[in-house]
Enzyme design. Sequence first.
Site, PDB file in Angstrom:
ATOM      1  N   LEU B  26      19.763 -49.833  78.698  1.00  0.00           N
ATOM      2  CA  LEU B  26      19.475 -48.480  78.238  1.00  0.00           C
ATOM      3  C   LEU B  26      20.753 -47.810  77.759  1.00  0.00           C
ATOM      4  O   LEU B  26      21.729 -47.743  78.496  1.00  0.00           O
ATOM      5  CB  LEU B  26      18.865 -47.665  79.375  1.00  0.00           C
ATOM      6  CG  LEU B  26      17.582 -48.235  79.971  1.00  0.00           C
ATOM      7  CD1 LEU B  26      17.069 -47.313  81.070  1.00  0.00           C
ATOM      8  CD2 LEU B  26      16.524 -48.435  78.900  1.00  0.00           C
ATOM      9  N   CYS B  95      16.146 -40.068  87.319  1.00  0.00           N
ATOM     10  CA  CYS B  95      16.187 -41.101  86.288  1.00  0.00           C
ATOM     11  C   CYS B  95      15.107 -42.155  86.548  1.00  0.00           C
ATOM     12  O   CYS B  95      14.444 -42.624  85.627  1.00  0.00           O
ATOM     13  CB  CYS B  95      17.575 -41.737  86.249  1.00  0.00           C
ATOM     14  SG  CYS B  95      17.770 -43.042  85.023  1.00  0.00           S
ATOM     15  N   CYS B 188      26.616 -41.314  86.716  1.00  0.00           N
ATOM     16  CA  CYS B 188      27.089 -42.044  85.536  1.00  0.00           C
ATOM     17  C   CYS B 188      27.454 -41.113  84.392  1.00  0.00           C
ATOM     18  O   CYS B 188      28.303 -41.437  83.583  1.00  0.00           O
ATOM     19  CB  CYS B 188      26.063 -43.070  85.090  1.00  0.00           C
ATOM     20  SG  CYS B 188      24.572 -42.372  84.348  1.00  0.00           S
TER      21      CYS B 188
END
Lengths: 385, 351
Positions: B26, B95, B188
């Site tokens: 991704l 997420c 991240c």
Amino acid sequence: MAYLDHAATTPMLAEAVEAYAAAAREVGNASSLHAPGRRARRKVEESRERIAAVLGARPSEVIFTGSGTEADNLAVKGIFWARRDTGRRRVVASAVEHHAVLDSVHWLAAHEGAEVTWLPVDGLGRVPVDAMREVLDEHGDEIAVATVMWANNEVGTLQHVSSFAGLAAGAGIPFHTDAVQAVGQVPVDFAASGVAALTVSGHKLGGPAGVGALLLGRDIACTPLLHGGGQERDVRSGTLDAPGIVAFAVAVEAAVKSQQEYAARVAALRDELVARVRAAAPDAIYNGDPDDRLPGNAHFSFPGCEGDALLLLLDAQDIACSTGSACSAGVAQPSHVLLAMGADDDRARSSLRFTLGHTSTLDDVEALAAALPGAVERARRAGRR
Amino acid sequence: MSGGVDSAVAAARAVEAGHDVTGVHLALARNPQTYRSGARGCCTLEDSRDARRAADVIGIPFYVWDMADRFHEDVVDDFVAEYAAGRTPNPCLRCNEKIKFAAVLDRAVALGFDAVVTGHHARLGPDGLLRRSVDLGKDQSYVLAVLRRDQLDRSIFPLGDSTKAQVRAEAAERGLAVADKPDSHDICFIADGDTRKFLADRLGETPGDIVDAQTGAVLGTHQGAYAYTVGQRRGLALQTPAPDGRPRYVLSITPVTNTVTVGPAAALDVSDVAGDRPVWTGGPEPAGPIECEVQLRAHGDAVPATVTLANGRLHAELHRPARGIAAGQAVVAYRPDPAGDVVLGSATISS
Ligand SMILES: Cc1ncc(COP(=O)(O)O)c(C=O)c1O
């Protein structure tokens, strides 16, 4: 497998592979003075002559490079640098150039003080000749270099290169064309076209990747990108890749000599492919100039689909094609070519390029026709989310 | 395939289990240079290359899917908005809920795939129950507990029966170069790990009072309530010491008045937790109160509790008080089980 991505790279011709292997077995640096060196030099010079002969250039106009990308960089940056000293800082380029040219121009603008005029294209991807005329009228005395590709690598549209070259020459401006996709596909003659510089690449016409050439008129000043031994007219340095150059020359010669017959056969196959795609996906939009285009190129937008998704689905059925656009970290960006042609983001992202070449057969086309309806249906489902 | 060791081994195991596997990385950063760089990120160019190499070695097709816009809207913007509202979000959980097991799964299913395989450390067996990993130190069932039944039904977690050390050893055996790549820990999308600065850049400075919970006295000022988390002790920079000389902690954050309330450790004790948007996957929804354990933050201990589901809310009555419980985190209910504690359900802590 159905390989429908010949514009990305096409299989090497058997005779080019043979020539490569034979030359690779020999020792010799073409710059050395002894006998093995002279033998290598002779192969390089014969190759230069063969390429010059079939492309309408003089041997001294052939500058070997390490790729089409390098030749494009050399032409755009090198000619700009050489003429910048005379106060000319403007670069004229079409909006649909390959990244090798496009990014060179952007870099000159960002780092070397270049002013840029981008030539627009119409809905079919053609640069209007009038656009060039206008730029020359307005900025003629500021322009360092102008460049318009011979044939577009994504949508296959051919440009009126000799008209541009003629206009530019009339204004005393060196004109470069990226003919990487054109050589072997359509007639290309350096002298007759009137261009000052022309890029060729090995792996798009049956030669190896990692070798290319810039055809550069004798009187065109060009500052080197690479400094060193000055092997190529002092414009390009680096030990010459004799096996690569030999195989490149074999491929250029074969491609140019068989061009007419090749184009007729491949265009007929392409027309069949287009008909099959239209039958499979009636709402597909055929992009580019329907007539004045590369014989092996078929480029479509599939409304409601992402090109990425179609590529994955076809790949899973052993059909290799391309979204045609550049990748950054593997992520497809909407194609600058389609956007320049007036397509919106969705249409640009929904496009897929099929390109045929010397090994293509009707079987390839039939494999695509069989796989496409299911792929389009699935991609459309995925696209709706 | 993030480019890390877990997803690489998960992919290899899925292939070995007989599945027809395609690797997907991704792309989550709008501009790959802006997110964490180096080996520890989850969305850099280098990670994408590592993932591609792992797919090569395993021998599966590999593609990069651009989820940057979805990720930005559903995870990054949500993260900032949650902090602005005085809550403490868990972006990995979000997420999973919105990207990996929603956007990615939906796209995959539409394209003809059956399931999403990830390298999460959790067990999901044929009984359909989500359980803790055998490696309790690496267990990620907490951040997966948000998944609904339909999402779990299309998920495969091949690593739950292995410890992280086993996964690394297996990666090395399989010739996967990511075998000794360091774990990613931090968020991240915050390149330098400085969450406070990340929030300040987006929310600006909004000075307000730091108030004593007992006396209501103003003890100091802060530059933005979002920089504080319930249970936090450091960084308060209070001039006046507490009368009893004991350290003071953040007890609550009130965005409306832009105040941070502080008090003694004992005031952090929580015995009642209410959660919104419950999901229940560990069996039929209970009609009445049930006895189980709850975990109230990632890597937190499980606490025995009585849990009730009613009126679209989850309520947990803790049998012993827990500390540092922040709104925005998940309350996850587990049923202790020798074969791996079973996730019963979860909800987002509201109070
Ligand atoms: C139009 C065009 N120009 C330049 C290039 C670059 O050539 P090379 O791959 O030899 O660097 C390509 C091919 O990628 C191309 O299609």
